[in-house]
Design a protein around this motif. Structure first.
Motif, PDB file in Angstrom:
ATOM      1  N   GLU A 119       0.839  -1.185   0.000  1.00 50.70           N
ATOM      2  CA  GLU A 119       0.000   0.000   0.000  1.00 50.70           C
ATOM      3  C   GLU A 119       0.878   1.240   0.000  1.00 50.70           C
ATOM      4  O   GLU A 119       2.087   1.161   0.149  1.00 50.70           O
ATOM      5  N   LYS A 120       0.191   2.384  -0.090  1.00 52.23           N
ATOM      6  CA  LYS A 120       0.909   3.660  -0.116  1.00 52.23           C
ATOM      7  C   LYS A 120       1.659   3.904   1.196  1.00 52.23           C
ATOM      8  O   LYS A 120       1.118   3.679   2.278  1.00 52.23           O
ATOM      9  N   ILE A 121       2.860   4.411   1.053  1.00 49.36           N
ATOM     10  CA  ILE A 121       3.613   4.867   2.226  1.00 49.36           C
ATOM     11  C   ILE A 121       3.728   6.373   2.095  1.00 49.36           C
ATOM     12  O   ILE A 121       4.095   6.864   1.033  1.00 49.36           O
ATOM     13  N   PRO A 122       3.425   7.098   3.162  1.00 44.11           N
ATOM     14  CA  PRO A 122       3.530   8.550   3.032  1.00 44.11           C
ATOM     15  C   PRO A 122       4.977   8.964   2.772  1.00 44.11           C
ATOM     16  O   PRO A 122       5.910   8.370   3.315  1.00 44.11           O
ATOM     17  N   ASN A 123       5.124   9.997   1.956  1.00 44.65           N
ATOM     18  CA  ASN A 123       6.460  10.522   1.683  1.00 44.65           C
ATOM     19  C   ASN A 123       7.060  11.191   2.911  1.00 44.65           C
ATOM     20  O   ASN A 123       6.374  11.442   3.902  1.00 44.65           O
ATOM     21  N   ASP A 124       8.335  11.536   2.783  1.00 43.85           N
ATOM     22  CA  ASP A 124       9.040  12.224   3.864  1.00 43.85           C
ATOM     23  C   ASP A 124       8.311  13.497   4.268  1.00 43.85           C
ATOM     24  O   ASP A 124       7.717  14.174   3.452  1.00 43.85           O
ATOM     25  N   THR A 125       8.449  13.805   5.540  1.00 43.41           N
ATOM     26  CA  THR A 125       7.829  15.035   6.033  1.00 43.41           C
ATOM     27  C   THR A 125       8.842  16.155   6.075  1.00 43.41           C
ATOM     28  O   THR A 125      10.040  15.936   6.088  1.00 43.41           O
ATOM     29  N   ILE A 126       8.279  17.348   6.089  1.00 42.94           N
ATOM     30  CA  ILE A 126       9.062  18.469   6.572  1.00 42.94           C
ATOM     31  C   ILE A 126       8.360  18.897   7.842  1.00 42.94           C
ATOM     32  O   ILE A 126       7.182  19.233   7.826  1.00 42.94           O
ATOM     33  N   SER A 127       9.090  18.809   8.948  1.00 43.96           N
ATOM     34  CA  SER A 127       8.467  19.096  10.242  1.00 43.96           C
ATOM     35  C   SER A 127       9.158  20.286  10.877  1.00 43.96           C
ATOM     36  O   SER A 127      10.320  20.573  10.594  1.00 43.96           O
ATOM     37  N   VAL A 128       8.404  20.945  11.735  1.00 44.37           N
ATOM     38  CA  VAL A 128       9.009  22.054  12.473  1.00 44.37           C
ATOM     39  C   VAL A 128       8.886  21.745  13.951  1.00 44.37           C
ATOM     40  O   VAL A 128       8.105  20.886  14.363  1.00 44.37           O
ATOM     41  N   ARG A 129       9.671  22.452  14.736  1.00 45.23           N
ATOM     42  CA  ARG A 129       9.502  22.284  16.180  1.00 45.23           C
ATOM     43  C   ARG A 129       8.118  22.803  16.543  1.00 45.23           C
ATOM     44  O   ARG A 129       7.620  23.786  16.005  1.00 45.23           O
ATOM     45  N   PRO A 130       7.439  22.127  17.458  1.00 43.02           N
ATOM     46  CA  PRO A 130       6.014  22.391  17.683  1.00 43.02           C
ATOM     47  C   PRO A 130       5.717  23.768  18.272  1.00 43.02           C
ATOM     48  O   PRO A 130       4.595  24.263  18.134  1.00 43.02           O
ATOM     49  N   ASP A 131       6.711  24.367  18.913  1.00 42.73           N
ATOM     50  CA  ASP A 131       6.419  25.674  19.486  1.00 42.73           C
ATOM     51  C   ASP A 131       6.593  26.784  18.459  1.00 42.73           C
ATOM     52  O   ASP A 131       6.577  27.960  18.785  1.00 42.73           O
ATOM     53  N   MET A 132       6.778  26.406  17.207  1.00 45.17           N
ATOM     54  CA  MET A 132       6.964  27.405  16.155  1.00 45.17           C
ATOM     55  C   MET A 132       5.713  28.277  16.035  1.00 45.17           C
ATOM     56  O   MET A 132       4.587  27.791  16.081  1.00 45.17           O
ATOM     57  N   ASP A 133       5.950  29.533  15.929  1.00 48.12           N
ATOM     58  CA  ASP A 133       4.887  30.514  15.765  1.00 48.12           C
ATOM     59  C   ASP A 133       4.024  30.132  14.555  1.00 48.12           C
ATOM     60  O   ASP A 133       4.542  29.783  13.500  1.00 48.12           O
ATOM     61  N   ASP A 134       2.700  30.184  14.698  1.00 47.18           N
ATOM     62  CA  ASP A 134       1.797  29.739  13.630  1.00 47.18           C
ATOM     63  C   ASP A 134       2.029  30.490  12.335  1.00 47.18           C
ATOM     64  O   ASP A 134       2.013  29.922  11.247  1.00 47.18           O
ATOM     65  N   GLU A 135       2.261  31.752  12.504  1.00 49.11           N
ATOM     66  CA  GLU A 135       2.495  32.589  11.322  1.00 49.11           C
ATOM     67  C   GLU A 135       3.694  32.076  10.538  1.00 49.11           C
ATOM     68  O   GLU A 135       3.686  31.994   9.324  1.00 49.11           O
ATOM     69  N   TRP A 136       4.702  31.717  11.301  1.00 44.34           N
ATOM     70  CA  TRP A 136       5.909  31.219  10.650  1.00 44.34           C
ATOM     71  C   TRP A 136       5.715  29.855  10.026  1.00 44.34           C
ATOM     72  O   TRP A 136       6.311  29.545   9.000  1.00 44.34           O
ATOM     73  N   LYS A 137       4.871  29.053  10.685  1.00 46.82           N
ATOM     74  CA  LYS A 137       4.579  27.752  10.082  1.00 46.82           C
ATOM     75  C   LYS A 137       4.049  27.956   8.672  1.00 46.82           C
ATOM     76  O   LYS A 137       4.487  27.313   7.722  1.00 46.82           O
ATOM     77  N   THR A 138       3.095  28.843   8.556  1.00 42.12           N
ATOM     78  CA  THR A 138       2.508  29.113   7.251  1.00 42.12           C
ATOM     79  C   THR A 138       3.559  29.668   6.292  1.00 42.12           C
ATOM     80  O   THR A 138       3.642  29.274   5.135  1.00 42.12           O
ATOM     81  N   LYS A 139       4.347  30.582   6.812  1.00 44.96           N
ATOM     82  CA  LYS A 139       5.380  31.185   5.981  1.00 44.96           C
ATOM     83  C   LYS A 139       6.308  30.111   5.404  1.00 44.96           C
ATOM     84  O   LYS A 139       6.652  30.120   4.219  1.00 44.96           O
ATOM     85  N   ILE A 140       6.673  29.199   6.281  1.00 39.48           N
ATOM     86  CA  ILE A 140       7.609  28.155   5.840  1.00 39.48           C
ATOM     87  C   ILE A 140       6.934  27.242   4.833  1.00 39.48           C
ATOM     88  O   ILE A 140       7.499  26.900   3.797  1.00 39.48           O
ATOM     89  N   GLN A 141       5.677  26.900   5.135  1.00 49.24           N
ATOM     90  CA  GLN A 141       4.923  26.077   4.179  1.00 49.24           C
ATOM     91  C   GLN A 141       4.918  26.730   2.812  1.00 49.24           C
ATOM     92  O   GLN A 141       5.249  26.116   1.799  1.00 49.24           O
TER      93      GLN A 141
END
Ligand SMILES: Nc1ncnc2c1ncn2[C@@H]1O[C@H](COP(=O)(O)OP(=O)(O)OP(=O)(O)O)[C@@H](O)[C@H]1O
Ligand SMILES: Nc1ncnc2c1ncn2[C@@H]1O[C@H](COP(=O)(O)OP(=O)(O)OP(=O)(O)O)[C@@H](O)[C@H]1O
Ligand SMILES: [Mg+2]
Ligand SMILES: [Mg+2]
Lengths: 264, 267, 257, 304, 257
Positions: D236-258
């Motif tokens: 079956e499908k295996i999800p591809n690699d993630t790009i993860s951030v540290r969880p305390d990252m500011d939400d705004e920055w999460k979006t920016k990075i995305q």
């Protein structure tokens, strides 16, 4: 009166300038290197408590893992034993060829040294790739890879020990008309034997720890369990493995000590 | 005759000892060999070996220099810097521990056993654990690589140092004792001058190992030549592997030349 | 017969170890070489079996030049010249017997010697040599466990086992007590007498030289300054060999330069 | 939502962050980066392992307008540990490592997944961009293994238990077919998917579990590998690699990075670089629930 | 004043090095200790400055027991006792001056000595000591480049620089040529006379002992078998010290057992 005589006879104090310059140059090299890699002691001091986080995850060790991994440890030991033995045998001619006081031909000695240098540069990953392809994913490939790896260590340390032996017995072998092999057997071997034995045992110990290379050729061993424990972030199991290895290493160290005492 | 009798007894005892040793070794090796089977050379032997040799014969010269960085030259330079600082760190730490572990420097063997145990402990710490510890402290990069190499070398260097000290001539130390020198003075005047050449060659040996410690540096993302080497091997790009190994050999040989020239002047 | 013709030795650092030495030593002689420290005594001795390569001249042993010998023939010539070193040069970690047997290697097949498979004849010879110097019971002892005098006797036994026709001895009695010294010298004299072995010996002590040797050679700064029967070596002769009055300030400094 | 007690070292991670928290007391529990450190381990299913940091560094810097350091490692543990200690801000993690880091440490929060082209039977890429890949079991072309059932009693080369493509998913389909991967077959644990292919080629293993399509890695050494082997089964499908951030990252920055990553994947220049260097074809937004399948599989394998 | 009371030394392997030694050596004496190899001469000397720990009894230096001293007070006592070793015990790779200066360590702050920051006074003292043994011009030479005799003189200079009140010398003239031997002995005599330093010296050679010392102590198998003025040491006395006739078979073997 004494003093005037002192002054007239006292040789000039040799200039230590070049020595100090050398020291300074070394210091500058180290300093520049440290700057280059941005090694700031302050960061280390400030954040060193972060280590505790990992150490806390290691404690207490998962003792049951020692039981789980015992067959693998035994496998590792037996492969290390054979690999070290083979490496030891091959390194015997190499170490004599590399020793300046055994072979007087500069050409021969320098060539052997460069060859040994190159041999030691081959990374274990590459050894694994080569021998897995030639001998299959099997303990045999692991043993051969380990033995190549061992030659580098044993021969290197031993030839330096040979170069430091007492010249007297060598001269006396010259004086009785011994040929090269006899010269080595009677003059060199007894003198380097304690060192050689201790280096072989040291290499044996390294081979037990160099478990990675065995994993790479599919020979199993303890390395697989290290990877597995790490892969699951099970640091308590990792610590158990470290302590297990420590026990084995200390036992080898004790044996080494006893043999050295006998031989020295 | 008294002497022939005791000679015979000695010979007998020796023979018994050797036989026992022989039996133990034979058992050990039988056990070890039992796991082995030789399947002959495999089909894959030649293609792989040939490709590897080809890679070494025609190394990837384009990798030597790349204006963007991340090339052989910069990788080697960075590895060199890591190796240099790393070895300095390990010397600073290994000398005291090595002296501690040397049997002939302490009155009670318990003390030196403590030192030896410490060294064994350092030798068992896997590189990867050191790498993890230091990456948590200083972040990924050359600094962490240097720390991992530096701490990782203590066990080996300390052991070599201790053995060097154990093999030295006790005379000069005795003479410092006889003039009333304390422990530190005994070290400075009696021990260090004698063992210095041995210490230097052990240190250079370790430095050389640091240069080759690609695996540790690769794990840590140290930016030296380690990561590319590992990827080249995993990706089976033998021409790349070839050029990197040639680079390492050249640097090690140059360092060897310089250090032996320097050693002649200091020692 | 040992013949030295115009032998000179200049060390790489420029020190002249020997200068124009001409000597003939006949079979069965007991020759003592005396001289100051640094006079070239050791250099002379070591030139004879070519542990030191001379710079010019020629040395012949029984009419065969050792200077131009090499390989097998050099080894065979050396086999016939035993040497006792000042510092014994035993392998401390090997047993006494193995040290003595090492004197037999040139008579035997390499393979056998390496694996310590000496013929019984050789082992007997070695044991007899040990008996002769009175330390038979130490045969299986590690050489490091012997006192200085005993070690020196082992090295004499090695030379005996070698069945050499010439024995070179470099200050064999330094640091031995007078009793042991006498014993060692007596041993050498005995071998010299009984087996007609030529003995060339470096000695620091004039009285020993006079007592044992048939001929004394005085060296000074690499040159022969006296050569004659022991009885001709008067105190004045020694005074000349040793240079100046004993109160002289700088005896050693000069020679080193 | 995932900020649990495991987040450590966020406050005194680096000098910069210390300053930053002082300035913005109000936002103390979120992390506003002034510079970013990215660490990644080139994923096992990349066909080229030309792992360079500089080009990505430049691209991100351009997009985000702050200093970015990119760092390449060979080991996932270091990425997770560094994230847990706040030493790095963004990590490329494979699915299993992400799940571990997220569930056990709370050290990572997924924001993106890499996209690749699908892979055809013959190893060539398809046209579609996907955020998953497959694992497969191969055997020698001339062997009599035709289906999963035929694998019973045979020697199969796996990767270690932590490998999604090399063990977890293949073991999953074996279990689906009532074959126990530990007892019904003779498992051989190797390191590296190329080793798996080699083991099949030289007959040491009858089959091997590898990512699709690891045969490309060895095609230089064995040019006929695609003819010499056949695919027995696809997982079956295996999800591809993630790009993860540290969880305390500011939400705004999460979006920016995305956004930054997505745009890089869409720009021509950016695409060329990420394709050449990381075998990525683009990035898509992702969330934690995409990885429930990983948790499922882990449980199934454990439960076995 | 050195007093030994009922001193015995048993080595860990059971060898009795010394047995019930009772001796008093007064300030300014020049005492020669003679005896066979293995008689315990070195053990006796080394017990005095406690390089060897005695098994029972007590040794007092100027009424202070060195047997029970430790730490700083032991070091201070040792500072006042110079020792010349048979094998020189120089650090071969250090310069002559540094070797001599090492005799001054106990007078100085550890930190300074380690970094070679000796006060000028000490350096002058060391240079003067070198001058006194006539090798001042070798001050900056590496010790390994000296001949044996010169090395021995450096070790004497070290003891001089130490400004010791007692000098223990363990066979200081072994392997020296007669000229150098005389020089070394003269040096010691001079120090003994001029500075009123007590000298206790192990000697192999009876004639040297008789010539230089004021008192001879004969050791045999760890016991004092003679103790008296040099002039009383007749040939018979030496015969007794050295045990048996020189032709006796097993001289060394026994003591080793
Ligand atoms: N290997 C060498 N290199 C340079 N010079 C040397 C070497 N060996 C000896 N010499 C020098 O050659 C000279 C003669 O030395 P030799 O060893 O023959 O003296 P010797 O008479 O045996 O002295 P001793 O009684 O001290 O043993 C000395 O000046 C010595 O310094
Ligand atoms: N460290 C030791 N361990 C065991 N026995 C020892 C040790 N040192 C000396 N001995 C033994 O103690 C006895 C006395 O030795 P010592 O060295 O005092 O003799 P010596 O009179 O100095 O002899 P020499 O003239 O050979 O130097 C000898 O039998 C010797 O074997
Ligand atoms: Mg000489
Ligand atoms: Mg002694």
């Amino acid at each position: 009166m004494m003093d005037t005589k002192l002054n007239s006879e006292l040789p000039l104090k040799p200039s230590r300038l070049s020595f100090y310059l050398l020291l300074l140059a070394l210091f500058v090299i180290v300093f520049v290197s440290a700057l280059y890699i941005e090694a700031d002691p302050l960061t280390f001091v400030q954040n060193s408590s972060n280590m505790l986080d990992l150490i806390a995850r290691m404690l207490p060790p998962d003792w049951s893992y020692i039981v789980t991994t015992t067959p693998a440890m035994l496998d590792t030991i037996r492969m290390a034993l054979l690999g070290t033995t083979m490496g030891m045998i091959f390194s015997i001619p190499v170490m004599f060829l590399c020793a300046r006081n055994v072979f007087k031909s500069k050409w021969l000695v320098e060539t052997s040294r460069i060859a040994l240098n190159i041999l030691r540069t081959i990374p274990d990953l590459l050894l694994a790739a080569i021998f897995a392809a030639i001998l299959g994913f099997s303990p045999l490939a692991g043993i051969v890879a380990l033995s190549i790896f061992s030659i580098g260590i044993i021969a290197k340390l031993s030839f330096e020990a040979i170069e430091n032996i007492d010249n007297g017995p060598l001269e006396s072998m010259d004086a009785v008309g011994a040929n090269k092999l006899q010269w080595i057997a009677f003059g060199v071997v007894p003198q380097v034997l304690p060192h050689f034995v201790s280096y072989v045992l040291y290499t044996f110990e390294i081979n037990i720890r160099a478990a990675a290379i065995l994993g790479l050729v599919g020979a199993g061993g303890i390395g697989l369990f290290y990877n597995r424990a790490l892969g699951f972030f099970a640091y308590d199991q990792v610590l158990a493995l470290i302590l297990y290895t420590l026990i084995v290493v200390i036992i080898i160290d004790l044996i080494s000590l006893k043999i050295r005492e006998k031989l020295l | 005759m008294k002497s022939t009798d005791s000679l015979k007894r000695e010979r007998l005892i020796r023979r018994a000892k050797y036989s026992l040793l022989f039996i133990i070794l034979a058992a050990l090796y039988t056990w070890a060999f039992a796991s082995l089977e030789f399947r002959g050379l495999l089909d894959t032997a030649w293609p792989v070996t040939k490709n590897i040799i080809n890679g070494f014969i025609s190394p990837d010269l384009s990798y030597i220099y790349n204006p963007q960085g991340e090339d052989l030259i910069r990788g080697l330079l960075e590895t060199l810097a890591i190796a240099i600082v790393g070895v300095v760190l390990s010397v600073i730490l290994a000398v005291p521990i090595g002296l501690w572990a040397a049997k002939n420097l302490s009155k009670y063997s318990l003390i030196s056993h403590g030192g030896k145990g410490t060294l064994s402990f350092f030798r068992t710490l896997p590189d990867i654990i050191l790498a993890l510890l230091f990456i948590k402290v200083v972040g990924p990069g050359a600094y962490a690589g240097m720390l991992a190499l530096g701490i990782g070398a203590i066990g080996m260097l300390g052991k070599l140092y201790a053995e060097e000290v154990e093999a030295m001539d006790p005379g000069p130390v005795e003479s410092i004792v006889s003039v009333g020198g304390n422990k530190l003075e005994q070290l400075a005047f009696g021990v260090i001058p004698q063992v210095l050449p041995g210490f230097i060659s052990a240190t250079l040996y370790r430095f050389e190992i640091n240069m080759r410690s690609a695996a540790t540096l690769g794990v840590i993302g140290a930016g030296g030549i380690g990561t590319p080497l590992i990827f080249a091997i995993q990706g089976r790009s033998w021409d790349r592997v070839g050029i990197i190994l040639i680079g390492i050999v050249v640097v090690v040989l140059i360092v060897d030349l310089i250090s032996s020239a320097l050693r002649k002047r200091i020692v | 017969m040992i013949e030295l013709k115009d032998v000179s030795k200049v060390y790489p650092n420029g020190v002249k170890g020997l200068e124009d030495i001409n000597l003939t030593i006949n079979e069965g002689e007991f020759v003592a070489i005396v001289g100051l420290s640094g006079a070239g005594k050791s250099t002379l001795l070591r030139s004879i079996n070519r542990l030191v390569d001379i710079s010019s001249g020629d040395i012949k042993i029984n009419n065969q030049s050792i200077t131009s010998a090499s390989g097998k023939s050099l080894r065979l010539m050396r086999r016939d010249i035993g040497m006792i070193f000042q510092s014994f040069n035993l392998v401390k970690r090997s047993s006494v017997l193995r040290n003595v047997l090492s004197g037999r290697v040139a008579y035997n097949n390499t393979f056998r010697t390496i694996f310590n498979l000496f013929p019984q004849k050789d082992v007997n010879l070695a044991l007899k040599a040990l008996e002769r110097v009175n330390i038979l019971e130490k045969a299986y002892t590690r050489s490091s466990e012997l006192s200085g005098g005993q070690q020196q006797r082992v090295s004499i036994a090695r030379t005996l086992a070698q069945e050499a026709k010439v024995i070179l001895a470099d200050e064999p009695t330094a640091s031995l007590d007078p009793v042991t010294t006498k014993q060692v010298m007596d041993d050498l004299k005995k071998i010299n007498k009984e087996d007609n072995v030529t003995v060339v010996i470096n000695l620091h002590f004039v009285d020993l030289a006079k007592e044992y040797s048939t001929r004394i050679i005085g060296l000074r700064a690499g040159k022969v300054v006296f050569d004659g029967p022991a009885k001709d070596a008067t105190d004045e002769v020694f005074q000349e060999i040793y240079g100046r009055s004993l109160k002289d300030d700088e005896l050693l400094g000069d020679e080193i330069e | 939502d995932d900020t649990n007690e495991g987040t450590t070292g966020t406050d005194e991670g680096t000098e910069e962050t210390t300053e930053e928290t002082n300035e913005e007391e109000a936002n103390a529990d979120t992390y506003v980066p002034e510079s970013l450190i990215v660490q990644f381990v080139p994923s096992q299913n990349a066909e080229t392992l030309e792992a360079r940091a500089k080009p990505l560094e430049d691209l991100l810097q351009e997009q985000l307008g702050i200093d970015v350091t990119v760092n390449v490692s060979t080991n996932y543990n270091t990425v997770v540990e560094a994230m847990a200690s706040g030493q790095i801000d963004i990590g490329f993690l494979p699915p299993n490592a992400y799940v571990q880091a997220h569930d056990e440490y709370g050290a990572a929060e997924v924001i993106l997944q890499s996209q690749r082209f699908g892979v055809n039977e013959d190893g060539s890429p398809t046209e579609d961009l996907v955020d998953h890949y497959f694992s497969m079991i191969i055997a020698r072309a001339d062997s009599d293994i035709e289906s999963l059932e035929d694998l019973k009693g045979k020697t199969i080369a796996f990767q270690d238990y932590t490998s999604s493509a090399g063990y977890v998913w293949p073991a999953g389909i074996l279990l689906d077919n009532d074959i126990d991967p530990q007892t019904d077959v003779n498992p051989l644990t190797l390191q590296g998917h190329d080793a798996g292919v080699t083991a099949v080629l030289n007959g040491e293993a009858d089959a091997a579990a590898i990512f699709q399509d690891a045969r490309n890695v060895v095609v230089n050494d064995f040019p006929t590998v695609f003819e010499d082997t056949k695919v027995v089964a696809l997982t079956e499908k295996i999800p591809n690699d993630t790009i993860s951030v540290r969880p305390d990252m500011d939400d705004e920055w999460k979006t920016k990075i995305q956004q930054a990553f997505i745009e890089i994947g869409q720009s021509e220049e950016g695409l060329e670089i990420i394709r050449d260097i990381y075998s990525h074809e683009g990035y898509a937004e992702s969330q934690d629930s995409n990885f429930d399948v990983v948790r499922d599989y882990a449980e199934r394998i454990q439960g076995n």
